[in-house]
Design an enzyme around this catalytic site. Structure first.
Site, short mmCIF file in Angstrom:
data_model
loop_
_atom_site.label_atom_id
_atom_site.label_comp_id
_atom_site.label_asym_id
_atom_site.label_seq_id
_atom_site.Cartn_x
_atom_site.Cartn_y
_atom_site.Cartn_z
CG ASP A 16 -1.72 1.17 1.46
OD1 ASP A 16 -1.60 2.14 0.67
OD2 ASP A 16 -2.54 1.16 2.40
CB ILE A 17 1.56 3.83 -2.57
CG1 ILE A 17 2.84 4.56 -2.99
CG2 ILE A 17 0.35 4.75 -2.61
CD1 ILE A 17 2.92 4.90 -4.46
CG ASN A 30 -9.10 14.09 -10.73
OD1 ASN A 30 -9.12 15.31 -10.59
ND2 ASN A 30 -9.65 13.25 -9.85
N GLY A 38 -9.60 5.20 -6.02
CA GLY A 38 -8.33 4.50 -6.20
C GLY A 38 -7.23 4.99 -5.26
CG ASP A 40 -6.54 11.29 -6.22
OD1 ASP A 40 -5.85 11.88 -5.37
OD2 ASP A 40 -7.23 11.89 -7.07
CB THR A 128 -2.67 0.15 -14.51
OG1 THR A 128 -2.42 0.14 -13.10
CG2 THR A 128 -1.41 0.51 -15.27
N GLY A 129 -5.64 1.64 -13.28
CA GLY A 129 -6.86 1.31 -12.53
C GLY A 129 -8.07 1.88 -13.25
CB ILE A 130 -10.27 4.70 -12.25
CG1 ILE A 130 -10.71 4.13 -10.89
CG2 ILE A 130 -11.38 5.55 -12.87
CD1 ILE A 130 -10.78 5.14 -9.77
N1 AR6 Z 1 -1.39 1.73 -2.99
C1 AR6 Z 1 -0.83 1.42 -4.17
N2 AR6 Z 1 -1.54 1.27 -5.32
C2 AR6 Z 1 -2.87 1.44 -5.24
C3 AR6 Z 1 -3.55 1.79 -4.04
C4 AR6 Z 1 -2.74 1.93 -2.87
N3 AR6 Z 1 -3.26 2.24 -1.70
N4 AR6 Z 1 -4.88 1.89 -4.32
C5 AR6 Z 1 -5.03 1.61 -5.64
N5 AR6 Z 1 -3.83 1.34 -6.20
P1 AR6 Z 1 -6.15 4.26 -9.89
P2 AR6 Z 1 -5.72 5.70 -12.43
C6 AR6 Z 1 -3.47 0.99 -7.58
O1 AR6 Z 1 -7.51 3.84 -10.31
O2 AR6 Z 1 -6.01 4.47 -13.20
C7 AR6 Z 1 -8.84 8.43 -9.28
O3 AR6 Z 1 -10.22 8.58 -9.04
C8 AR6 Z 1 -4.53 0.41 -8.48
O4 AR6 Z 1 -4.69 -0.97 -8.21
O5 AR6 Z 1 -5.95 4.72 -8.50
O6 AR6 Z 1 -4.52 6.51 -12.80
C9 AR6 Z 1 -8.18 9.73 -9.70
O7 AR6 Z 1 -8.74 10.85 -9.03
C10 AR6 Z 1 -3.91 0.66 -9.85
O8 AR6 Z 1 -2.95 -0.36 -10.17
O9 AR6 Z 1 -5.56 5.44 -10.84
C11 AR6 Z 1 -8.44 9.76 -11.17
O10 AR6 Z 1 -9.72 10.27 -11.45
C12 AR6 Z 1 -3.13 1.96 -9.66
O11 AR6 Z 1 -3.09 2.19 -8.24
C13 AR6 Z 1 -8.37 8.31 -11.57
O12 AR6 Z 1 -8.68 7.56 -10.39
C14 AR6 Z 1 -3.79 3.15 -10.31
O13 AR6 Z 1 -5.19 3.03 -10.21
C15 AR6 Z 1 -6.97 7.91 -12.00
O14 AR6 Z 1 -7.01 6.59 -12.51
#
Ligand code: AR6
Length: 184
Positions: A16-17, A30, A38, A40, A128-130
């Protein structure tokens, strides 16, 4: 897994970062800089309101953060010293400059780290998430930028960690690190 290239440690872990004890963690934000889901959401929840207050100041100064760019704030209550917020591209099939924009995120984060003389940084798997960026392609870009940074040899960073949340990403990053080690 950890490798050392040109004197810089590059590591991939599953964690967990928000718990990273480094000079800066990177947030996949964003353009509004006002938080979201996510990673953020997790960073703002764990770090508290000081991060959002800094984000508001940046918004007043420059109106948020464009895709591919990065800004730096306090890390509030987090164990890290700073948060570098970058805005990854939304995946739209790959023909909307997504690879260039993702590359630009990593480049700008590393530039900001150098500007502030930081020695350690932890990256999440941006976009790579949302935002839906395919994980293998995103991992290849991230490691390519970092390899170039290490090769250039004039940055301040000594430790670069890729903090993967899911097993898939960890496996991909480990494969990329092995590839770099074999090539080097
Ligand atoms: N520690 C490490 N990695 C994580 C954690 C954590 N606690 N939580 C999630 N991840 P995402 P995006 C991973 O969706 O795709 C937000 O709403 C997750 O599994 O967080 O860049 C922003 O405000 C994935 O591999 O970011 C934007 O609107 C990675 O973090 C949007 O999401 C990125 O997933 C950005 O989307």
């Amino acid at each position: 897994m950890k490798i050392v290239i040109y004197g810089i440690e590059i590591e991939a872990v599953q964690a967990d970062i928000t718990r990273e004890q480094v000079d800066a963690i990177v947030n996949a934000a964003n353009s509004s800089l006002l938080g979201g889901g996510g990673v953020d959401g997790a960073i703002h929840r764990a770090g508290g309101s000081a991060i959002l207050e800094d984000c508001y100041r940046i918004r007043e100064r420059q109106g948020g953060c464009r895709t591919g760019e990065a800004v730096i704030t306090t890390a509030g209550h987090l164990p890290a010293q700073h948060v570098i917020h970058t805005v990854g591209p939304v995946w739209n099939g790959g023909n909307q400059q997504e690879p260039d924009l993702l590359r630009s995120c990593y480049v700008h984060c590393l530039q900001l780290a150098d500007k502030h003389g930081l020695k350690s940084i932890s990256f999440p798997n941006i976009s790579t998430g949302i935002y839906g960026y395919p994980k293998p392609e995103a991992a290849a870009i991230a490691l390519d930028v970092v390899r170039q940074y290490a090769e250039a040899g004039h940055g301040s960073l000594k430790l670069i960690r890729f903090v993967c949340f899911d097993r898939d990403n960890l496996t991909l990053y480990e494969q990329q690190l092995e590839r770099i080690q074999l090539a080097g």
